[in-house]
Scaffold this motif. Structure first.
Motif, PDB file in Angstrom:
ATOM      1  N   LEU A  73       0.825  -1.205   0.000  1.00  0.00           N
ATOM      2  CA  LEU A  73       0.000   0.000   0.000  1.00  0.00           C
ATOM      3  C   LEU A  73       0.862   1.259   0.000  1.00  0.00           C
ATOM      4  O   LEU A  73       0.549   2.245  -0.665  1.00  0.00           O
ATOM      5  CB  LEU A  73      -0.937  -0.011   1.206  1.00  0.00           C
ATOM      6  CG  LEU A  73      -2.050   1.028   1.190  1.00  0.00           C
ATOM      7  CD1 LEU A  73      -2.925   0.876  -0.050  1.00  0.00           C
ATOM      8  CD2 LEU A  73      -2.899   0.916   2.448  1.00  0.00           C
ATOM      9  N   GLU A  74       1.949   1.213   0.730  1.00  0.00           N
ATOM     10  CA  GLU A  74       2.860   2.362   0.735  1.00  0.00           C
ATOM     11  C   GLU A  74       3.464   2.570  -0.647  1.00  0.00           C
ATOM     12  O   GLU A  74       3.656   3.708  -1.098  1.00  0.00           O
ATOM     13  CB  GLU A  74       3.961   2.139   1.772  1.00  0.00           C
ATOM     14  CG  GLU A  74       4.910   3.321   1.918  1.00  0.00           C
ATOM     15  CD  GLU A  74       5.941   3.102   3.015  1.00  0.00           C
ATOM     16  OE1 GLU A  74       6.954   3.822   3.022  1.00  0.00           O
ATOM     17  OE2 GLU A  74       5.725   2.221   3.863  1.00  0.00           O
ATOM     18  N   ARG A  75       3.722   1.467  -1.352  1.00  0.00           N
ATOM     19  CA  ARG A  75       4.307   1.565  -2.698  1.00  0.00           C
ATOM     20  C   ARG A  75       3.341   2.251  -3.665  1.00  0.00           C
ATOM     21  O   ARG A  75       3.753   3.105  -4.453  1.00  0.00           O
ATOM     22  CB  ARG A  75       4.655   0.163  -3.214  1.00  0.00           C
ATOM     23  CG  ARG A  75       5.483   0.158  -4.507  1.00  0.00           C
ATOM     24  CD  ARG A  75       6.905   0.555  -4.256  1.00  0.00           C
ATOM     25  NE  ARG A  75       7.717   0.560  -5.480  1.00  0.00           N
ATOM     26  CZ  ARG A  75       8.988   0.935  -5.525  1.00  0.00           C
ATOM     27  NH1 ARG A  75       9.601   1.313  -4.404  1.00  0.00           N
ATOM     28  NH2 ARG A  75       9.656   0.932  -6.649  1.00  0.00           N
ATOM     29  N   VAL A  76       2.060   1.893  -3.627  1.00  0.00           N
ATOM     30  CA  VAL A  76       1.115   2.517  -4.561  1.00  0.00           C
ATOM     31  C   VAL A  76       0.860   3.973  -4.166  1.00  0.00           C
ATOM     32  O   VAL A  76       0.615   4.814  -5.049  1.00  0.00           O
ATOM     33  CB  VAL A  76      -0.209   1.736  -4.674  1.00  0.00           C
ATOM     34  CG1 VAL A  76       0.014   0.368  -5.273  1.00  0.00           C
ATOM     35  CG2 VAL A  76      -0.924   1.629  -3.345  1.00  0.00           C
ATOM     36  N   ARG A  81       1.930   9.585  -6.136  1.00  0.00           N
ATOM     37  CA  ARG A  81       2.567  10.892  -5.924  1.00  0.00           C
ATOM     38  C   ARG A  81       3.321  11.350  -7.175  1.00  0.00           C
ATOM     39  O   ARG A  81       3.599  12.549  -7.332  1.00  0.00           O
ATOM     40  CB  ARG A  81       3.507  10.842  -4.719  1.00  0.00           C
ATOM     41  CG  ARG A  81       2.781  10.774  -3.374  1.00  0.00           C
ATOM     42  CD  ARG A  81       3.755  10.832  -2.206  1.00  0.00           C
ATOM     43  NE  ARG A  81       3.057  10.871  -0.927  1.00  0.00           N
ATOM     44  CZ  ARG A  81       2.798   9.804  -0.176  1.00  0.00           C
ATOM     45  NH1 ARG A  81       3.185   8.597  -0.589  1.00  0.00           N
ATOM     46  NH2 ARG A  81       2.163   9.920   0.975  1.00  0.00           N
ATOM     47  N   LEU A  82       3.654  10.419  -8.062  1.00  0.00           N
ATOM     48  CA  LEU A  82       4.269  10.804  -9.336  1.00  0.00           C
ATOM     49  C   LEU A  82       3.294  11.640 -10.167  1.00  0.00           C
ATOM     50  O   LEU A  82       3.704  12.553 -10.890  1.00  0.00           O
ATOM     51  CB  LEU A  82       4.694   9.559 -10.122  1.00  0.00           C
ATOM     52  CG  LEU A  82       5.753   8.663  -9.479  1.00  0.00           C
ATOM     53  CD1 LEU A  82       5.975   7.412 -10.338  1.00  0.00           C
ATOM     54  CD2 LEU A  82       7.065   9.424  -9.302  1.00  0.00           C
ATOM     55  N   ALA A 150      -8.523   9.402  -3.132  1.00  0.00           N
ATOM     56  CA  ALA A 150      -7.902  10.294  -2.153  1.00  0.00           C
ATOM     57  C   ALA A 150      -6.980  11.289  -2.850  1.00  0.00           C
ATOM     58  O   ALA A 150      -6.988  12.497  -2.559  1.00  0.00           O
ATOM     59  CB  ALA A 150      -7.124   9.476  -1.116  1.00  0.00           C
ATOM     60  N   HIS A 151      -6.168  10.784  -3.781  1.00  0.00           N
ATOM     61  CA  HIS A 151      -5.263  11.661  -4.530  1.00  0.00           C
ATOM     62  C   HIS A 151      -6.044  12.708  -5.311  1.00  0.00           C
ATOM     63  O   HIS A 151      -5.729  13.902  -5.280  1.00  0.00           O
ATOM     64  CB  HIS A 151      -4.406  10.824  -5.479  1.00  0.00           C
ATOM     65  CG  HIS A 151      -3.622  11.637  -6.455  1.00  0.00           C
ATOM     66  ND1 HIS A 151      -4.121  11.976  -7.697  1.00  0.00           N
ATOM     67  CD2 HIS A 151      -2.386  12.199  -6.384  1.00  0.00           C
ATOM     68  CE1 HIS A 151      -3.231  12.709  -8.336  1.00  0.00           C
ATOM     69  NE2 HIS A 151      -2.176  12.850  -7.565  1.00  0.00           N
ATOM     70  N   ASN A 152      -7.084  12.284  -6.016  1.00  0.00           N
ATOM     71  CA  ASN A 152      -7.842  13.201  -6.858  1.00  0.00           C
ATOM     72  C   ASN A 152      -8.591  14.238  -6.036  1.00  0.00           C
ATOM     73  O   ASN A 152      -8.743  15.395  -6.458  1.00  0.00           O
ATOM     74  CB  ASN A 152      -8.813  12.423  -7.746  1.00  0.00           C
ATOM     75  CG  ASN A 152      -8.091  11.599  -8.791  1.00  0.00           C
ATOM     76  OD1 ASN A 152      -6.933  11.860  -9.102  1.00  0.00           O
ATOM     77  ND2 ASN A 152      -8.765  10.604  -9.340  1.00  0.00           N
ATOM     78  N   ASN A 153      -9.088  13.844  -4.874  1.00  0.00           N
ATOM     79  CA  ASN A 153      -9.779  14.791  -4.008  1.00  0.00           C
ATOM     80  C   ASN A 153      -8.846  15.935  -3.605  1.00  0.00           C
ATOM     81  O   ASN A 153      -9.199  17.117  -3.698  1.00  0.00           O
ATOM     82  CB  ASN A 153     -10.319  14.071  -2.777  1.00  0.00           C
ATOM     83  CG  ASN A 153     -11.019  15.008  -1.812  1.00  0.00           C
ATOM     84  OD1 ASN A 153     -10.378  15.651  -0.975  1.00  0.00           O
ATOM     85  ND2 ASN A 153     -12.329  15.094  -1.919  1.00  0.00           N
ATOM     86  N   ALA A 154      -7.647  15.580  -3.154  1.00  0.00           N
ATOM     87  CA  ALA A 154      -6.686  16.605  -2.732  1.00  0.00           C
ATOM     88  C   ALA A 154      -6.198  17.423  -3.922  1.00  0.00           C
ATOM     89  O   ALA A 154      -6.055  18.651  -3.837  1.00  0.00           O
ATOM     90  CB  ALA A 154      -5.510  15.947  -2.017  1.00  0.00           C
ATOM     91  N   ALA A 170      -1.432  18.223   1.260  1.00  0.00           N
ATOM     92  CA  ALA A 170      -2.842  17.831   1.131  1.00  0.00           C
ATOM     93  C   ALA A 170      -2.978  16.392   0.661  1.00  0.00           C
ATOM     94  O   ALA A 170      -3.814  15.633   1.167  1.00  0.00           O
ATOM     95  CB  ALA A 170      -3.546  18.776   0.153  1.00  0.00           C
ATOM     96  N   VAL A 171      -2.163  15.997  -0.306  1.00  0.00           N
ATOM     97  CA  VAL A 171      -2.215  14.621  -0.810  1.00  0.00           C
ATOM     98  C   VAL A 171      -1.722  13.648   0.257  1.00  0.00           C
ATOM     99  O   VAL A 171      -2.313  12.576   0.451  1.00  0.00           O
ATOM    100  CB  VAL A 171      -1.389  14.487  -2.104  1.00  0.00           C
ATOM    101  CG1 VAL A 171      -1.190  13.017  -2.473  1.00  0.00           C
ATOM    102  CG2 VAL A 171      -2.087  15.221  -3.254  1.00  0.00           C
ATOM    103  N   ASP A 172      -0.669  13.999   0.970  1.00  0.00           N
ATOM    104  CA  ASP A 172      -0.177  13.138   2.049  1.00  0.00           C
ATOM    105  C   ASP A 172      -1.255  12.915   3.104  1.00  0.00           C
ATOM    106  O   ASP A 172      -1.437  11.797   3.617  1.00  0.00           O
ATOM    107  CB  ASP A 172       1.058  13.754   2.705  1.00  0.00           C
ATOM    108  CG  ASP A 172       2.292  13.676   1.822  1.00  0.00           C
ATOM    109  OD1 ASP A 172       2.265  12.922   0.831  1.00  0.00           O
ATOM    110  OD2 ASP A 172       3.273  14.384   2.125  1.00  0.00           O
ATOM    111  N   HIS A 173      -1.979  13.976   3.437  1.00  0.00           N
ATOM    112  CA  HIS A 173      -3.049  13.874   4.433  1.00  0.00           C
ATOM    113  C   HIS A 173      -4.146  12.930   3.941  1.00  0.00           C
ATOM    114  O   HIS A 173      -4.627  12.067   4.689  1.00  0.00           O
ATOM    115  CB  HIS A 173      -3.621  15.261   4.702  1.00  0.00           C
ATOM    116  CG  HIS A 173      -4.733  15.280   5.704  1.00  0.00           C
ATOM    117  ND1 HIS A 173      -4.555  14.967   7.039  1.00  0.00           N
ATOM    118  CD2 HIS A 173      -6.059  15.550   5.567  1.00  0.00           C
ATOM    119  CE1 HIS A 173      -5.701  15.055   7.680  1.00  0.00           C
ATOM    120  NE2 HIS A 173      -6.641  15.399   6.818  1.00  0.00           N
TER     121      HIS A 173
END
Length: 222
Positions: A73-76, A81-82, A150-154, A170-173
């Motif tokens: 999960l951490e990998r994806v 983030r790219l 989550a990524h798209n929301n931020a 924001a994306v990290d959160h």
């Protein structure tokens, strides 16, 4: 030439509108031929999203380069983030594209197809890592969809703010919620001793010495 075509296209989109701009208009302003346009972009829609193919290739390569020691999960989350980095490289262009996409239904549909391809790349990686686990495919698909959402929301919150603020934070959160929800339970509380709970049922009014004896008997003490 590729950058010149993108610049010419967006200049015309802003001046005339997306629907009113043709490929011939774009190549005329850029000073190149139609063949040159289609060498770089299969369609007019593709010139609006000139960097996604490269980013998708980078994401796929990043996931493929992972090892079995990586937390899946951490990998994806690192992979998605790219995409953020791609948008953050040129905030002005990213905001301009976001505004254009909101106005044109065909571009919104195209963007959704791009998001789906990112999501599938992450899901396929997770399916390989979760293979053999109960509900491995289900878990992979749901987790990949959550990471993308989550990524798209931020990201869209940042774009609506005209690219102001810390998009990375924001994306990290947002991704933190996903990791908390879908993280491997086996990693939670590892090494901690589990406490036993003993319940003893006794008759109301029984003398305390009898209650104590029942507790000692249950615990196996003398």
């Amino acid at each position: 030439m590729r950058d010149a075509l993108v610049t010419a296209a967006f200049q015309l989109f802003l001046e005339r509108g997306y629907e009113q701009t043709t490929v011939d208009d774009i190549v005329s302003l850029a000073g190149v031929g139609r063949r040159s346009f289609f060498r770089y972009f299969p369609s007019k829609e593709d010139v609006v999203f000139p960097d996604h193919e490269r980013c998708l290739a980078d994401m796929t390569a990043f996931l493929s380069d992972g090892t079995d020691e990586d937390d899946p999960l951490e990998r994806v989350c690192d992979a998605v983030r790219l995409v953020l980095r791609m948008y953050a490289e040129n905030p002005a262009f990213s905001v301009q594209r976001y505004r254009l996409t909101k106005k044109v239904p065909g571009l919104r549909a195209y963007e959704l197809s791009v998001v789906w391809r990112y999501e599938r790349a992450m899901a396929e990686y997770l399916q390989r890592r979760f293979a053999g686990r109960p509900d491995g495919t289900l878990r992979a698909d749901v987790a990949a969809a959550a990471v993308a959402a989550a990524h798209n929301n931020a990201l869209r919150t940042w774009l609506r703010a005209d690219g102001r603020g810390d998009a990375t934070a924001a994306v990290d959160h947002a991704l933190g919620y996903v990791q908390t929800t879908f993280g491997d339970p086996a990693d939670t509380g590892a090494g901690e001793e589990q406490e036993d709970v003993v319940v003893v049922i006794s008759r109301r009014g029984a003398p305390m010495w009898r209650v104590v004896r029942e507790i000692e008997s249950t615990l196996g003490q003398n």
